[in-house]
Design a protein around this motif. Structure first.
Motif, PDB file in Angstrom:
ATOM      1  N   UNK A 175       0.801  -1.235   0.000  1.00  0.00           N
ATOM      2  CA  UNK A 175       0.000   0.000   0.000  1.00  0.00           C
ATOM      3  C   UNK A 175       0.828   1.277   0.000  1.00  0.00           C
ATOM      4  N   UNK A 176       2.082   1.185  -0.438  1.00  0.00           N
ATOM      5  CA  UNK A 176       2.869   2.392  -0.617  1.00  0.00           C
ATOM      6  C   UNK A 176       2.496   2.979  -1.975  1.00  0.00           C
ATOM      7  N   UNK A 177       2.162   4.256  -1.997  1.00  0.00           N
ATOM      8  CA  UNK A 177       1.597   4.853  -3.206  1.00  0.00           C
ATOM      9  C   UNK A 177       2.695   5.304  -4.171  1.00  0.00           C
ATOM     10  N   UNK A 178       3.136   4.368  -4.993  1.00  0.00           N
ATOM     11  CA  UNK A 178       4.061   4.690  -6.078  1.00  0.00           C
ATOM     12  C   UNK A 178       3.236   4.897  -7.350  1.00  0.00           C
ATOM     13  N   UNK A 179       3.874   4.869  -8.506  1.00  0.00           N
ATOM     14  CA  UNK A 179       3.130   5.074  -9.757  1.00  0.00           C
ATOM     15  C   UNK A 179       2.077   3.985  -9.953  1.00  0.00           C
ATOM     16  N   UNK A 180       2.470   2.722  -9.707  1.00  0.00           N
ATOM     17  CA  UNK A 180       1.545   1.597  -9.922  1.00  0.00           C
ATOM     18  C   UNK A 180       0.346   1.675  -8.987  1.00  0.00           C
ATOM     19  N   UNK A 181       0.595   1.963  -7.711  1.00  0.00           N
ATOM     20  CA  UNK A 181      -0.498   2.059  -6.746  1.00  0.00           C
ATOM     21  C   UNK A 181      -1.412   3.234  -7.080  1.00  0.00           C
TER      22      UNK A 181
END
Length: 225
Positions: A175-181
């Motif tokens: 649930x770390x908001x990178x590009x994919x998330x």
């Protein structure tokens, strides 16, 4: 709302995810390459215990999936002992630190073999000459061998950097908001798969920028070979 307007409205969220992706890649690769120098020297050591420990570390992290390592460090370690809990209330920062640890340890294992190969590619005569001049083993490595190895590390480390840049998408699983998330969040709220178009373009742009940087570095330092 038109398609172009939708894509433009998604850009801020995607750029926010890009910030996490880039930060994680740069910090973990930097820390991993630094640690890999010691692992490489340890694996080359004639001291059996050090050699075996470094070899076991490299074998473990190269022989298990990065996603499994991320899950283990984020979920399992805190259950094994409270010592591994990171006392930070900011959940985003908390997840980032766990991801940084996992990625750094993984990069260190892969880069250790790259560093070892680079060190062993230096003419042995330089090592012998340095020792003949009175330099210790540590001084020879620090002042003579490793500085020459660095320029030979640029191409393979650049490849490792790009691989980690793309593998950073795995942090969406914690649930770390990178590009994919960020992309998946937008798709979930808008029910539009079109968001994958700007997301992939953003990945391509970031990859191209860093590939260009490493290419320039390689070209700059190759003149000294």
């Amino acid at each position: 709302m038109g398609t172009l307007q939708k894509i433009i409205s998604w850009i801020p969220a995607l750029l926010g995810g890009a910030r996490i992706t880039i930060a994680l890649t740069i910090t973990s690769v930097t820390a991993g390459v630094f640690l890999s120098i010691f692992l490489a020297l340890g694996k080359m050591s004639r001291r059996v215990i050090i050699n075996k420990l470094c070899s076991a570390y490299i074998f473990f992290f190269r022989g298990t999936p990065l996603l499994m390592q991320l899950y283990f460090i984020y979920y399992a370690l805190p259950l094994i002992s409270p010592v591994f809990l990171i006392p930070i209330r900011n959940q985003e920062l908390n997840r980032f630190i766990y991801a940084f640890i996992a990625y750094s340890l993984n990069v260190a294992a892969y880069s250790a073999e790259i560093v070892r190969a680079a060190i062993q590619s230096i003419d042995k005569g330089q090592f012998e000459a340095s020792r003949a001049l009175g330099l210790s083993y540590a001084q020879t490595m620090r002042l003579v061998i490793i500085p020459q190895s660095i320029r030979r590390l640029i191409p393979p480390v650049g490849n490792e950097f790009i691989m980690i840049l793309k593998d950073a998408s795995l942090v969406s699983m914690i649930a770390l908001i990178d590009i994919t998330k960020a992309t998946r969040n937008i798709e979930g709220s808008t029910r539009s798969a079109l968001v994958y178009i700007p997301a992939m373009i953003l990945y391509l742009i970031i990859t191209w920028v860093f590939s260009f940087i490493f290419h320039k570095l390689e070209k700059k330092y190759s003149v000294y070979e």
